[in-house]
Scaffold this active site. Sequence first.
Site, PDB file in Angstrom:
ATOM      1  N   HIS A  32       1.987  -2.432   2.526  1.00 15.92           N
ATOM      2  CA  HIS A  32       0.317  -3.486   1.718  1.00 15.92           C
ATOM      3  C   HIS A  32      -0.078  -2.949   3.629  1.00 15.92           C
ATOM      4  O   HIS A  32      -0.907  -2.427   3.714  1.00 15.92           O
ATOM      5  CB  HIS A  32       1.567  -4.448   2.926  1.00 15.92           C
ATOM      6  CG  HIS A  32       0.239  -5.813   2.787  1.00 15.92           C
ATOM      7  ND1 HIS A  32      -0.139  -6.430   1.571  1.00 15.92           N
ATOM      8  CD2 HIS A  32      -0.355  -5.983   3.426  1.00 15.92           C
ATOM      9  CE1 HIS A  32      -1.136  -7.726   2.399  1.00 15.92           C
ATOM     10  NE2 HIS A  32      -1.382  -7.433   3.139  1.00 15.92           N
ATOM     11  N   GLU A  33       0.928  -2.930   4.883  1.00 19.48           N
ATOM     12  CA  GLU A  33       0.371  -2.465   6.583  1.00 19.48           C
ATOM     13  C   GLU A  33      -0.247  -0.811   5.866  1.00 19.48           C
ATOM     14  O   GLU A  33      -1.773  -0.643   6.652  1.00 19.48           O
ATOM     15  CB  GLU A  33       1.024  -3.675   7.368  1.00 19.48           C
ATOM     16  CG  GLU A  33       1.384  -4.364   7.242  1.00 19.48           C
ATOM     17  CD  GLU A  33       0.271  -5.295   7.348  1.00 19.48           C
ATOM     18  OE1 GLU A  33      -0.547  -4.809   7.774  1.00 19.48           O
ATOM     19  OE2 GLU A  33       0.907  -6.031   7.205  1.00 19.48           O
ATOM     20  N   GLU A  49      -8.093  -6.243   2.168  1.00 17.86           N
ATOM     21  CA  GLU A  49      -6.944  -6.797   1.692  1.00 17.86           C
ATOM     22  C   GLU A  49      -6.409  -6.193   0.195  1.00 17.86           C
ATOM     23  O   GLU A  49      -5.454  -5.734  -0.312  1.00 17.86           O
ATOM     24  CB  GLU A  49      -6.990  -8.044   1.474  1.00 17.86           C
ATOM     25  CG  GLU A  49      -5.986  -9.492   1.403  1.00 17.86           C
ATOM     26  CD  GLU A  49      -4.773  -8.831   2.203  1.00 17.86           C
ATOM     27  OE1 GLU A  49      -4.945  -8.332   2.934  1.00 17.86           O
ATOM     28  OE2 GLU A  49      -3.605  -9.678   2.168  1.00 17.86           O
ATOM     29  N   HIS A  62      -3.660  -1.281   4.557  1.00 12.36           N
ATOM     30  CA  HIS A  62      -4.888  -1.635   6.001  1.00 12.36           C
ATOM     31  C   HIS A  62      -5.040  -0.285   6.949  1.00 12.36           C
ATOM     32  O   HIS A  62      -6.300  -0.148   6.629  1.00 12.36           O
ATOM     33  CB  HIS A  62      -4.353  -2.845   6.825  1.00 12.36           C
ATOM     34  CG  HIS A  62      -4.247  -3.975   5.491  1.00 12.36           C
ATOM     35  ND1 HIS A  62      -5.738  -4.967   5.170  1.00 12.36           N
ATOM     36  CD2 HIS A  62      -3.770  -4.671   5.981  1.00 12.36           C
ATOM     37  CE1 HIS A  62      -5.144  -6.062   5.024  1.00 12.36           C
ATOM     38  NE2 HIS A  62      -4.211  -6.021   5.127  1.00 12.36           N
TER      39      HIS A  62
END
Lengths: 489, 489
Positions: A254-255, A284, A258
């Site tokens: 997930h990170e 997101e 980003h």
Amino acid sequence: MTAFDDLMAFQRDTQALGQIAGRLGWDQETMMPRESASQRGEEMAAIEGVLHARRSDPRVGDWLEQIEADDDVAAAQLREIRRSYERAGKVPADLSRRIAQVTSQAQGKWAAARSDEDVASFLPVLEEVVALKREEGQALAGDGDVYDAMVEDYEPGTTGAQIAAIFDAMRPRLVDLRAAVLEMPTPAGLSGTFDESKQMQLTRRLARTFGYDMAHGRVDKAVHPFSSGSGDDVRITTRTSETDPFNCFYSTIHEVGHGAYEQNIDKSFLLTPLGRGVSMGVHESQSRIYENQLGRSRAFTGWLFEQMQEAFGDVGVADADAFYGAVNRVHNGYIRTEADEVQYNLHIMLRFDLERALMAGDLAVGDLEAAWNDRFDSDFGYGVDRPSNGCLQDVHWSVGLFGYFPTYSLGNVYAGCLYQALRTAVPDLDAELAVGETSGATEWLRENLQQHGSLYEPRSIITRASGMEPGPEPLLDYLETKFGALYGL
Amino acid sequence: MTAFDDLMAFQRDTQALGQIAGRLGWDQETMMPRESASQRGEEMAAIEGVLHARRSDPRVGDWLEQIEADDDVAAAQLREIRRSYERAGKVPADLSRRIAQVTSQAQGKWAAARSDEDVASFLPVLEEVVALKREEGQALAGDGDVYDAMVEDYEPGTTGAQIAAIFDAMRPRLVDLRAAVLEMPTPAGLSGTFDESKQMQLTRRLARTFGYDMAHGRVDKAVHPFSSGSGDDVRITTRTSETDPFNCFYSTIHEVGHGAYEQNIDKSFLLTPLGRGVSMGVHESQSRIYENQLGRSRAFTGWLFEQMQEAFGDVGVADADAFYGAVNRVHNGYIRTEADEVQYNLHIMLRFDLERALMAGDLAVGDLEAAWNDRFDSDFGYGVDRPSNGCLQDVHWSVGLFGYFPTYSLGNVYAGCLYQALRTAVPDLDAELAVGETSGATEWLRENLQQHGSLYEPRSIITRASGMEPGPEPLLDYLETKFGALYGL
């Protein structure tokens, strides 16, 4: 030097100072000695003061009056600078300072109330936060809608009414899908314990697998995973739990979504207003498509299953299909951050409706807990057992982040659109993911979305990249197909 | 709010921003991703620009004109603020910028020249640095001496002539001691390899043993050991070498001397101009007394020998006496940073005389290498074999640090005075050190020197703490006694 050059030189220093503030935030969560927090608070206040003065510097207003953009890039730079300058001019400095003071106290009171399960002790300070944020929202909105003005900070160009329309279209299909899935048997999870240093080794490998550039970043542990920084220094964090390695791996992926977005922005935008992700929702969309559509796919989990067996030996499930089930278990729970793909957006809709009512003055802070519990019961079919599982679970409202929650679901909606386009653009996607090869997908995202930074406005970049107006259907189709197959619906 | 309150509030933010710049420096040497240096350069330039503007802000001049100090602490705060404000006003901003640009290039050219053993390639840029620093020195000095003005930046209140007098008194006794020691057999060093993660474990224990507060600091690895920060966040670094554990341990103890000084300053001075060590020389007195008079003593090395045996098993020397000899080996060498207590100050005197002549215009940059090599031969009795062992060994001149070198030896001189007083104040010192107990010594240093930060001027704090005017005799007596006994002179 033209006036445009002067303005851009001034902005460059402002961006650099903003990057420094971000770096201090990273340090605070990863490296800072445990009793240095109070001094760090003064350091953060000092650099925020410098940043505020620069953002509202009257010279910026003079430059903006003089300058005509020569091309699209310059026009976009001026658009971002003007947005920031006008915002800074609308909110009185004294109000900003009071918000900073009150939210800093409120965060501590929220944490104490959450661990004491004591909503009443948190309400007086939340009352103050809500009042101050409404005052700020009124200053920002002028004659417009207060909540819209707040969303504008996180998702420029999108209104509360647009979000409500998207959510209204999503809700019935999500409720139906959730009900159908929860009637089926829940797949087993992993069992066993998983060495935490081996988790960090594999998690760094996963980060590289998804294209995260370690020469311009690093992966550390923190209590809450996050991504920090822009340009040539973008750091991410993850966490480990001996019994739940998925928490580590999917937080990392997930990170990385980003972080890779920030790392992949056109280097000519470095330290300019265009050199950052354009909105929270678009950000997101990247973290979610990396984590869910790619990372939790049948193809990729097959490869991950092999890597985990190599690293840890037996992981407690029989084969790759069972592993895929374990990655994508849907079960009842109270906590947004632990929710699966099917239920996550229902958590967001609840918060969106409540915070919009708070800002409109239609819901009193004193009635918040009851409103939360009623809504939860009606959406999820069981009651909230304690405040830390209910209205005290998230930090956002205590720090004044009204208008932020819906960007999580917008991100999911955008990810749905992007994934539909990506499947067409990269027909061999599953075959690539099945051998741990993500570059077909990540290159497509870099080329079509990430490299542009803030050049195009949020809805516009999603339309450009996906070829469609952003809407919830692709996400819902994807969820119904995936979980329909997985649960034999 | 009085004018004094306004000034101190302004200073507090300036100190906080200075602390942030220090934190970025720490990050750069310990955590920064390897290809983020260029962006970091822009970040550093941005915050240095903010700091320069604040230090020379005309409001500070107005405040200083209006304010009369009410007490000694306020008077000392104003003294430090005035010093910084007047300095900032004397050097034209354009000159400061050119020095920053040229030294930043020069550092890279120095590193390349050192690795290529090519003095000639470094001289043109060194020429520029020397010319710009002389220009700066003239701006600072007005009618006074250029070199004195430079020393004033690092050791306020001390002149080149005072340093020369101290060095003239030291040199004959050091030369004699060195010659006598080098005629005797050299003790054996350690042998074997020493696990680097065990070195870091023991080094953190040593840091705590010397009173370093881990709740307000941390120990990491870096290429060059250093201490960074003030107040409630003071971090140190060390390095490890598998074959030379003393490098790690004594780098740590040295940096703990610097770090504990900053940590132990009166908390009421936090983020004020008094909340920092008062000068480079006084700072070095703390690092040296921790490292040498305490850390390399017979008593403490006896305890360290036991700890090393516990951690590593056999370390290659037979007993505590042989270990003490290994810690304090005196042997020929070219490199200042590797020099022992006997020879270190001779390295400094060489640099002091050469840089003073450069700044006075009595030595041309083109003649520097020959002057260095002649002087080295005459002081040490053998020729420099290559430039990286000679005039290219130190980074200091490339980055414009003229006037800095002598503070290393002033630190040794001050440490000698403090140690003489400490022995009287703590009669059981050796018994304490022999069981790894340093608090008698470190508490005395905290009480008599460290807590005062910059309240008293450098020579004054040494006199207050040691009860004597600073002079070289105590250091020379200590060295002759210690090495006389160790080498059987």
